[in-house]
Design a protein around this motif. Structure first.
Motif, PDB file in Angstrom:
ATOM      1  N   GLY A 103       0.828  -1.203   0.000  1.00 39.44           N
ATOM      2  CA  GLY A 103       0.000   0.000   0.000  1.00 39.44           C
ATOM      3  C   GLY A 103       0.857   1.246   0.000  1.00 39.44           C
ATOM      4  O   GLY A 103       2.069   1.179  -0.156  1.00 39.44           O
ATOM      5  N   GLY A 104       0.214   2.401   0.204  1.00 44.31           N
ATOM      6  CA  GLY A 104       0.940   3.663   0.231  1.00 44.31           C
ATOM      7  C   GLY A 104       0.143   4.772  -0.429  1.00 44.31           C
ATOM      8  O   GLY A 104      -1.079   4.694  -0.527  1.00 44.31           O
ATOM      9  N   PHE A 105       0.857   5.788  -0.867  1.00 44.72           N
ATOM     10  CA  PHE A 105       0.211   6.954  -1.475  1.00 44.72           C
ATOM     11  C   PHE A 105       0.623   7.093  -2.932  1.00 44.72           C
ATOM     12  O   PHE A 105       1.707   6.664  -3.335  1.00 44.72           O
ATOM     13  CB  PHE A 105       0.596   8.228  -0.729  1.00 44.72           C
ATOM     14  CG  PHE A 105       0.087   8.282   0.671  1.00 44.72           C
ATOM     15  CD1 PHE A 105      -1.162   8.834   0.949  1.00 44.72           C
ATOM     16  CD2 PHE A 105       0.835   7.781   1.724  1.00 44.72           C
ATOM     17  CE1 PHE A 105      -1.635   8.888   2.237  1.00 44.72           C
ATOM     18  CE2 PHE A 105       0.361   7.835   3.021  1.00 44.72           C
ATOM     19  CZ  PHE A 105      -0.873   8.383   3.275  1.00 44.72           C
ATOM     20  N   GLN A 106      -0.254   7.677  -3.701  1.00 46.04           N
ATOM     21  CA  GLN A 106       0.097   8.099  -5.050  1.00 46.04           C
ATOM     22  C   GLN A 106      -0.777   9.291  -5.411  1.00 46.04           C
ATOM     23  O   GLN A 106      -1.816   9.516  -4.796  1.00 46.04           O
ATOM     24  CB  GLN A 106      -0.102   6.953  -6.055  1.00 46.04           C
ATOM     25  CG  GLN A 106      -1.519   6.412  -6.080  1.00 46.04           C
ATOM     26  CD  GLN A 106      -1.647   5.229  -7.024  1.00 46.04           C
ATOM     27  OE1 GLN A 106      -0.807   5.039  -7.890  1.00 46.04           O
ATOM     28  NE2 GLN A 106      -2.711   4.458  -6.857  1.00 46.04           N
ATOM     29  N   LEU A 107      -0.346  10.040  -6.397  1.00 42.55           N
ATOM     30  CA  LEU A 107      -1.102  11.215  -6.805  1.00 42.55           C
ATOM     31  C   LEU A 107      -2.456  10.790  -7.365  1.00 42.55           C
ATOM     32  O   LEU A 107      -2.549   9.829  -8.132  1.00 42.55           O
ATOM     33  CB  LEU A 107      -0.329  12.020  -7.847  1.00 42.55           C
ATOM     34  CG  LEU A 107       0.939  12.714  -7.335  1.00 42.55           C
ATOM     35  CD1 LEU A 107       1.571  13.527  -8.452  1.00 42.55           C
ATOM     36  CD2 LEU A 107       0.640  13.604  -6.149  1.00 42.55           C
ATOM     37  N   ALA A 108      -3.490  11.524  -6.974  1.00 41.96           N
ATOM     38  CA  ALA A 108      -4.835  11.190  -7.445  1.00 41.96           C
ATOM     39  C   ALA A 108      -5.235  12.043  -8.638  1.00 41.96           C
ATOM     40  O   ALA A 108      -6.262  11.804  -9.268  1.00 41.96           O
ATOM     41  CB  ALA A 108      -5.839  11.377  -6.316  1.00 41.96           C
ATOM     42  N   LYS A 109      -4.427  13.064  -8.938  1.00 42.08           N
ATOM     43  CA  LYS A 109      -4.727  13.942 -10.071  1.00 42.08           C
ATOM     44  C   LYS A 109      -3.463  14.124 -10.901  1.00 42.08           C
ATOM     45  O   LYS A 109      -2.356  13.809 -10.453  1.00 42.08           O
ATOM     46  CB  LYS A 109      -5.215  15.310  -9.564  1.00 42.08           C
ATOM     47  CG  LYS A 109      -6.428  15.228  -8.658  1.00 42.08           C
ATOM     48  CD  LYS A 109      -6.586  16.504  -7.827  1.00 42.08           C
ATOM     49  CE  LYS A 109      -7.066  17.678  -8.649  1.00 42.08           C
ATOM     50  NZ  LYS A 109      -7.290  18.871  -7.784  1.00 42.08           N
ATOM     51  N   GLN A 110      -3.633  14.648 -12.056  1.00 43.61           N
ATOM     52  CA  GLN A 110      -2.479  14.944 -12.894  1.00 43.61           C
ATOM     53  C   GLN A 110      -1.687  16.091 -12.261  1.00 43.61           C
ATOM     54  O   GLN A 110      -2.270  17.010 -11.698  1.00 43.61           O
ATOM     55  CB  GLN A 110      -2.937  15.346 -14.304  1.00 43.61           C
ATOM     56  CG  GLN A 110      -3.568  14.203 -15.078  1.00 43.61           C
ATOM     57  CD  GLN A 110      -2.610  13.029 -15.256  1.00 43.61           C
ATOM     58  OE1 GLN A 110      -1.439  13.229 -15.557  1.00 43.61           O
ATOM     59  NE2 GLN A 110      -3.099  11.819 -15.025  1.00 43.61           N
ATOM     60  N   PRO A 111      -0.372  16.034 -12.343  1.00 44.09           N
ATOM     61  CA  PRO A 111       0.466  17.078 -11.738  1.00 44.09           C
ATOM     62  C   PRO A 111       0.096  18.484 -12.204  1.00 44.09           C
ATOM     63  O   PRO A 111       0.198  19.436 -11.425  1.00 44.09           O
ATOM     64  CB  PRO A 111       1.865  16.703 -12.206  1.00 44.09           C
ATOM     65  CG  PRO A 111       1.814  15.233 -12.426  1.00 44.09           C
ATOM     66  CD  PRO A 111       0.427  14.940 -12.923  1.00 44.09           C
ATOM     67  N   ASP A 112      -0.324  18.602 -13.470  1.00 42.31           N
ATOM     68  CA  ASP A 112      -0.667  19.945 -13.944  1.00 42.31           C
ATOM     69  C   ASP A 112      -2.055  20.365 -13.473  1.00 42.31           C
ATOM     70  O   ASP A 112      -2.536  21.444 -13.813  1.00 42.31           O
ATOM     71  CB  ASP A 112      -0.567  20.018 -15.470  1.00 42.31           C
ATOM     72  CG  ASP A 112      -1.549  19.068 -16.132  1.00 42.31           C
ATOM     73  OD1 ASP A 112      -2.278  18.374 -15.397  1.00 42.31           O
ATOM     74  OD2 ASP A 112      -1.575  19.009 -17.367  1.00 42.31           O
ATOM     75  N   ASP A 113      -2.688  19.514 -12.699  1.00 42.76           N
ATOM     76  CA  ASP A 113      -4.010  19.851 -12.160  1.00 42.76           C
ATOM     77  C   ASP A 113      -3.952  20.069 -10.648  1.00 42.76           C
ATOM     78  O   ASP A 113      -4.977  20.212  -9.983  1.00 42.76           O
ATOM     79  CB  ASP A 113      -4.996  18.733 -12.493  1.00 42.76           C
ATOM     80  CG  ASP A 113      -6.439  19.201 -12.374  1.00 42.76           C
ATOM     81  OD1 ASP A 113      -6.694  20.386 -12.663  1.00 42.76           O
ATOM     82  OD2 ASP A 113      -7.294  18.390 -11.978  1.00 42.76           O
TER      83      ASP A 113
END
Lengths: 160, 160
Positions: free
Chosen positions: A62-72
């Motif tokens: 498990g862990g974390f990851q971005l849920a949106k695009q970096p440019d958003d």
DNA sequence: GGAATCATACTCGGATAGGTATTGTCCGAGTCTGTACGG
DNA sequence: CCGTACAGACTCGGACAATACCTATCCGAGTATGATTCC
């Protein structure tokens, strides 16, 4: 006027996650990267999750990851998620206690001192909203071309 | 990110003092005008004195008065005097603890996250520095023409 | 009567407590993994 | 050999202390005032 220290950690974590796309990274690893207190960083990442900036997964792998695009993801998004949405300058409407006050007036809009301070903060927030995580990533990649690869390698080796 | 509440009081006090030129006004009277805690407002006015914005006089007939022309006192001057000069975002240079860090680099200038946050604050401060107490006074006199005279009268009557 | 002296009251100034938000830590709920067992 | 059940370990998540800062207050140093006394 002191901003929550977690904002700095959160921003750097977002940037690092951009270089490890499609994988979940634990708070432990992100903390180890900068030698930060794991539990406290985890607290900040939770806030980012609640704000919809990151997504979290429980359990092993498990862990974390971005849920949106970096440019958003704007810098303001991160600041608001960690530091809260309320303005630094709080108009307590002291004019209401003054002589000749209008009880039914909203002095947060009427009071010109409040207006001026609010205007400055508006400019500040606008500046933060104009920059995204993707912008930062692009700048770093331009200034320090080796950083993305070495970062990726560091997390890969840590995975061992 | 919470700004010292005394900033609001200090700004209003400066504005009020503009309408009572050449006279010293005690912290007690200024506090009574907005029903503020006298001792605490006094503390803020002391800070303004140390910053050279006001001048103070002890003893009977003593009090505070502006030490500079209203158009020479920016909102930033007051904010810095009360809330301190340091930025809200504090770069702790966490990159120094990261892998491949350069021990002799000044990451407050190098780190692009820090740079972006600092840029936003710079815009904020520039906005505050562009407005003076005289501007606020002029706006108030334009929007509420009766305010200067009634304020003057209030302090005069209180003097009794 | 006038001037100097002294007591007085009033002001700012800094040193001193109280309250609240930030910082830091801990343990439990949930989940995926890998293994052991049965078919 | 394959599928299933289970034990285990690892992760996030929120609840719980410690600390630092902001808020609030108090008392002392200094000063102008006004009365009093002396010349």
């Amino acid at each position: 006027m002191k901003m929550n220290e977690g904002v700095e950690w959160a921003l750097h974590s977002c940037v690092n996650l951009c270089w490890i796309p499609g994988e979940t990274v634990t708070a432990k690893k992100l903390a180890a990267f900068y030698d930060l207190p794991t539990a406290y960083l985890n607290k900040q990442l939770q806030a980012l999750s609640r704000a919809g900036i990151m997504s979290s997964t429980s359990g092993p792998k498990g862990g974390f990851q971005l849920a949106k695009q970096p440019d958003d993801i704007t810098l303001l998004d991160v600041v608001v998620a960690i530091d809260g949405p309320e303005d630094a300058f709080r108009c307590t409407e002291i004019l209401k206690a003054g002589p000749g006050a209008d009880p039914k007036a909203d002095y947060r809009k009427t009071c010109l001192v409040s207006t001026a301070m609010r205007q400055a903060e508006l400019v500040y927030r606008r500046e933060l909203a104009a920059r995204t995580i993707a912008d930062i990533v692009a700048e770093v990649e331009h200034t320090f071309p080796r950083t993305p690869e070495s970062t990726r390698a560091w997390f890969a080796n840590l995975r061992s």
